[in-house]
Each structure stands twice: as C-alpha cells, then as structure tokens.
Write a protein that holds these residues in place. Sequence first.
Motif, PDB file in Angstrom:
ATOM      1  N   ARG A   2      18.137  -9.977  10.225  1.00 12.71           N
ATOM      2  CA  ARG A   2      18.805 -10.736  11.291  1.00 12.71           C
ATOM      3  C   ARG A   2      18.968  -9.881  12.545  1.00 12.71           C
ATOM      4  O   ARG A   2      18.844 -10.373  13.665  1.00 12.71           O
ATOM      5  CB  ARG A   2      20.157 -11.250  10.795  1.00 12.71           C
ATOM      6  CG  ARG A   2      20.011 -12.369   9.765  1.00 12.71           C
ATOM      7  CD  ARG A   2      21.347 -12.987   9.399  1.00 12.71           C
ATOM      8  NE  ARG A   2      22.108 -12.150   8.503  1.00 12.71           N
ATOM      9  CZ  ARG A   2      23.385 -11.812   8.676  1.00 12.71           C
ATOM     10  NH1 ARG A   2      24.051 -12.237   9.736  1.00 12.71           N
ATOM     11  NH2 ARG A   2      23.998 -11.059   7.789  1.00 12.71           N
ATOM     12  N   GLU A   3      19.220  -8.596  12.365  1.00 14.72           N
ATOM     13  CA  GLU A   3      19.327  -7.697  13.521  1.00 14.72           C
ATOM     14  C   GLU A   3      17.987  -7.583  14.242  1.00 14.72           C
ATOM     15  O   GLU A   3      17.944  -7.542  15.479  1.00 14.72           O
ATOM     16  CB  GLU A   3      19.817  -6.320  13.063  1.00 14.72           C
ATOM     17  CG  GLU A   3      21.269  -6.316  12.600  1.00 14.72           C
ATOM     18  CD  GLU A   3      21.689  -4.999  11.992  1.00 14.72           C
ATOM     19  OE1 GLU A   3      22.909  -4.694  11.991  1.00 14.72           O
ATOM     20  OE2 GLU A   3      20.812  -4.245  11.508  1.00 14.72           O
ATOM     21  N   ASP A  44      25.118 -12.410  13.780  1.00 18.95           N
ATOM     22  CA  ASP A  44      25.959 -13.379  13.073  1.00 18.95           C
ATOM     23  C   ASP A  44      25.614 -14.818  13.431  1.00 18.95           C
ATOM     24  O   ASP A  44      26.024 -15.751  12.726  1.00 18.95           O
ATOM     25  CB  ASP A  44      27.440 -13.127  13.380  1.00 18.95           C
ATOM     26  CG  ASP A  44      27.968 -11.874  12.700  1.00 18.95           C
ATOM     27  OD1 ASP A  44      27.281 -11.352  11.801  1.00 18.95           O
ATOM     28  OD2 ASP A  44      29.054 -11.408  13.079  1.00 18.95           O
ATOM     29  N   ASP A  45      24.891 -15.023  14.527  1.00 13.95           N
ATOM     30  CA  ASP A  45      24.470 -16.370  14.927  1.00 13.95           C
ATOM     31  C   ASP A  45      23.248 -16.849  14.145  1.00 13.95           C
ATOM     32  O   ASP A  45      22.841 -18.011  14.284  1.00 13.95           O
ATOM     33  CB  ASP A  45      24.114 -16.404  16.428  1.00 13.95           C
ATOM     34  CG  ASP A  45      25.290 -16.074  17.320  1.00 13.95           C
ATOM     35  OD1 ASP A  45      26.436 -16.340  16.907  1.00 13.95           O
ATOM     36  OD2 ASP A  45      25.062 -15.557  18.434  1.00 13.95           O
ATOM     37  N   ILE A  46      22.659 -15.962  13.357  1.00 14.85           N
ATOM     38  CA  ILE A  46      21.374 -16.230  12.708  1.00 14.85           C
ATOM     39  C   ILE A  46      21.566 -16.539  11.229  1.00 14.85           C
ATOM     40  O   ILE A  46      22.292 -15.829  10.525  1.00 14.85           O
ATOM     41  CB  ILE A  46      20.430 -15.026  12.885  1.00 14.85           C
ATOM     42  CG1 ILE A  46      20.128 -14.801  14.377  1.00 14.85           C
ATOM     43  CG2 ILE A  46      19.133 -15.229  12.101  1.00 14.85           C
ATOM     44  CD1 ILE A  46      19.436 -13.484  14.673  1.00 14.85           C
ATOM     45  N   GLN A  63      12.803 -11.314   1.795  1.00  9.47           N
ATOM     46  CA  GLN A  63      13.452 -10.875   3.031  1.00  9.47           C
ATOM     47  C   GLN A  63      13.351  -9.367   3.196  1.00  9.47           C
ATOM     48  O   GLN A  63      13.071  -8.863   4.296  1.00  9.47           O
ATOM     49  CB  GLN A  63      14.925 -11.281   3.020  1.00  9.47           C
ATOM     50  CG  GLN A  63      15.183 -12.745   3.212  1.00  9.47           C
ATOM     51  CD  GLN A  63      16.668 -13.032   3.347  1.00  9.47           C
ATOM     52  OE1 GLN A  63      17.287 -12.698   4.360  1.00  9.47           O
ATOM     53  NE2 GLN A  63      17.246 -13.642   2.328  1.00  9.47           N
ATOM     54  N   ARG A  64      13.589  -8.621   2.128  1.00  8.90           N
ATOM     55  CA  ARG A  64      13.547  -7.159   2.223  1.00  8.90           C
ATOM     56  C   ARG A  64      12.125  -6.644   2.444  1.00  8.90           C
ATOM     57  O   ARG A  64      11.914  -5.683   3.194  1.00  8.90           O
ATOM     58  CB  ARG A  64      14.167  -6.530   0.973  1.00  8.90           C
ATOM     59  CG  ARG A  64      15.702  -6.616   0.956  1.00  8.90           C
ATOM     60  CD  ARG A  64      16.288  -6.023  -0.316  1.00  8.90           C
ATOM     61  NE  ARG A  64      17.738  -6.034  -0.271  1.00  8.90           N
ATOM     62  CZ  ARG A  64      18.504  -4.973   0.016  1.00  8.90           C
ATOM     63  NH1 ARG A  64      17.932  -3.808   0.307  1.00  8.90           N
ATOM     64  NH2 ARG A  64      19.814  -5.064   0.007  1.00  8.90           N
TER      65      ARG A  64
END
Length: 400
Positions: A80-81, A97-99, A277-278
């Motif tokens: 996300r970052e 945090d918006d994601i 994801q990772r």
Amino acid sequence: MTTSHTTPWAASRLAAVRPSFIREILKVTEDPTVISFAGGLPNPDLFPLQAIEEAAARVLRDEGTQALQYSTTEGFLPLREWIAARYARRGVTVHPDDILITTGSQQGLDLIGKCFIDTGEAVMLERPGYLGAIQAFAFMEPRFCTVPLEDDGPDIDAMAATLGSDAPTVFYAVPNFQNPSGVTWSGEKRAAAAKLLEGSQTLFVEDDPYGELRFSGTSHPPVGSMLAPDRRIMLGSFSKVASPGMRVGWLVAGPALRGHLVTAKQAADLHTSTLTQRILARFLADNDLDSHIAKIREAYGHHAKVMIQAMEQYFPDDVKFTRPEGGMFLWVTLPQGCSSMDLFEKAIEAKVAFVPGAPFYVDGSGGNTLRVNFSNANEAMIEEGVRRLAGCLESYLAAC
C-alpha cells in the motif's frame, strides 16, 4: 449465449446478470487456427517471469511463515505504501490508509456495488461501457443510465442532463484508454466532469487499469484528484503491468467510504492472498517497474500502429475506427443498419474473431460496433487477421 435459471435454488437477482459474452467467445477461439482479437489479454511474452520467480523464492525463504499466514483485510502495508508513492509521483496525495488491496480490480467493483448501490437506484455508465462493471453492478439490480462518449470523453451536456434527471448514486468511468472504445478523456473534459460531479450527490468511481500504458499523447491527472476523498473511489490494478494471474488490484477511498468497503471485503474473502501480495511487493522493491512498463508501452504502441495501418489499407472507407493513445483496444463502427453479430459469424468462418459491441451497451444499442484487441498478437497475426476481417467486411457490407 444466455443462461437459464431452472434450478429452484437460483436467486432471482441472477436473472438481471448476463454471462460474460467475451468469456463465451473465447471458447470459440480455442481453435489454434483462429486469429483472435477478442480477448482483453496482456501479452504473455512480456510477463516478468524470471523476476517474479526470484521474488517468490526470496519471500518463501525470508518471510515464509508470514507469507503463508492470514493477514489484515486492508492489505500488506509495504504494498500500500508503494501504491501511495506511485500516486504521489503523479501529483495525487494518497495515504496508505486510504488504500484497500483487492483481489483484482474486479473485486473492487463488486464491493462498490454491494456497499453503495441499492435495488432500483440509478447507476450512470459511459456508452459504451466496460462489460465487467455492467456485470458486477447488475447483481444489485440498479436502473442503468448512460452518457455517450465522444472522441475526447463524455458528452458534457448529456452528462449534466443525466445527473439532473436521474440523480445517479454512482457514475463509473474509465477515463484512460477506455475499455471497450480506447477513448481517453481530455483535460478539458476531466475538469468539466469534475465540476459537474462536485455539484451533485453522485459518487464517482474512476477505474484506471490501463493508465500506465500510454504510448502517445499527453498524460492527464485522475478526475478523482479534483474531487474530495469521500466523493470518489479510484481503482487500480497490477494485472496489465505485472501479471493478471496474480489477481492483485486496489481501490482508494476516503474514510467515510473505506470502512464500508473493508467490511464488505471481510465478508467476501477476509483478505487478498498474503503470499501473492508479498511476492508482488518484493518484485516491486527489487526491480525497476518503469523500465518494464516502457517495454510494454513500446510493444503495444507498435501493435496498435500495425493494426491501424492495416485497417487504413484494407478496411472499406465507410468503416470507422478509433486511434487510441494507449491501452489495449480499438473500437470499430460499421455503417448504420449493419450488425456486428452477423459479421462475427462470417469472421469465425474466416478464422478471425472480435467482440461484437452490443454487450457493452445497456440500452439495446451498439449493434453496428465491435471491439478488437491488439496487445495479445504479433505483427504477422495482426496484419493477417485484419486482412481476413476486411474480406469479411467487404462481402458483408455488399449485402448489408
């Protein structure tokens, strides 16, 4: 290519949802002798196979127990970052945090429908519109209304009238290299649309799966960057720039919207695959994505040029087609009164396939349109496929 609801257990809402016409057509094109322009597939020759293989091995070696465990619904924070930083490069402020990480951007559409569309409410789409959105939202049994696309985006006068008369809950659009038309909204149309949306109660859903695939023209900021965070949702995907099989997308939403979406995702699948994801986050950290995307742009730009030149050479003069600045699709318009479905039957006999345009419309129109894909074919296939299609056009139009 329709479905029948004969079982006593089928929910009534299924009657409002048609099977994917494109998926049905792809069954026809399994014949290896058919040149298919029907799918919306990225070119597999451009998948970063070795880099993803190395990322997967490193994740399993260094983060194996975490990668194989449950995770948070919101998604892997480093991923996300990375996405937030990518928006910042485009001048768009997005906090991690918006994601919300989703299982492909298609899941984002499903969650939006569940959270923000009630039965009978108006949902506004571009005309023609993305078939995946039509399918996802149809489950909510809305009332669809549409705004026609011009060469540079939506008809602003028609958009204003529809916002006023139908008061849609959601307006879904693909401003960059739209699927199916290939049309890109101009800067002027983006600003005008944002102004109209500001004065409405409509939530703007901006899908951008192709935005990184610009091979000509000038980039524009997202329409959503001109709207308040709780008035828009922005969707994105790694399917076109990394791998569609990984099924990793995301949505960006303000706090008032995001909480509902997180709850809906918890009910749907708890979270998107931790392992995937990772692996994706490691791939992005260890490799130059911009360099990889540059290769995709170069290839797709060449494919589009070859297809356009072949159409200019072989197509009848009264057959029109778009000239996209990026993405994966061209949109073809036949003379009024002609049927792309009838043409499709001739084309299959000639071993070339496309997608008839009618399924991209919710109002019964579009019978004289069709979509062709240029990303998943080589130069020789494109030239031969266009020649075959042109032959079908000449014989069909002569009798049309």
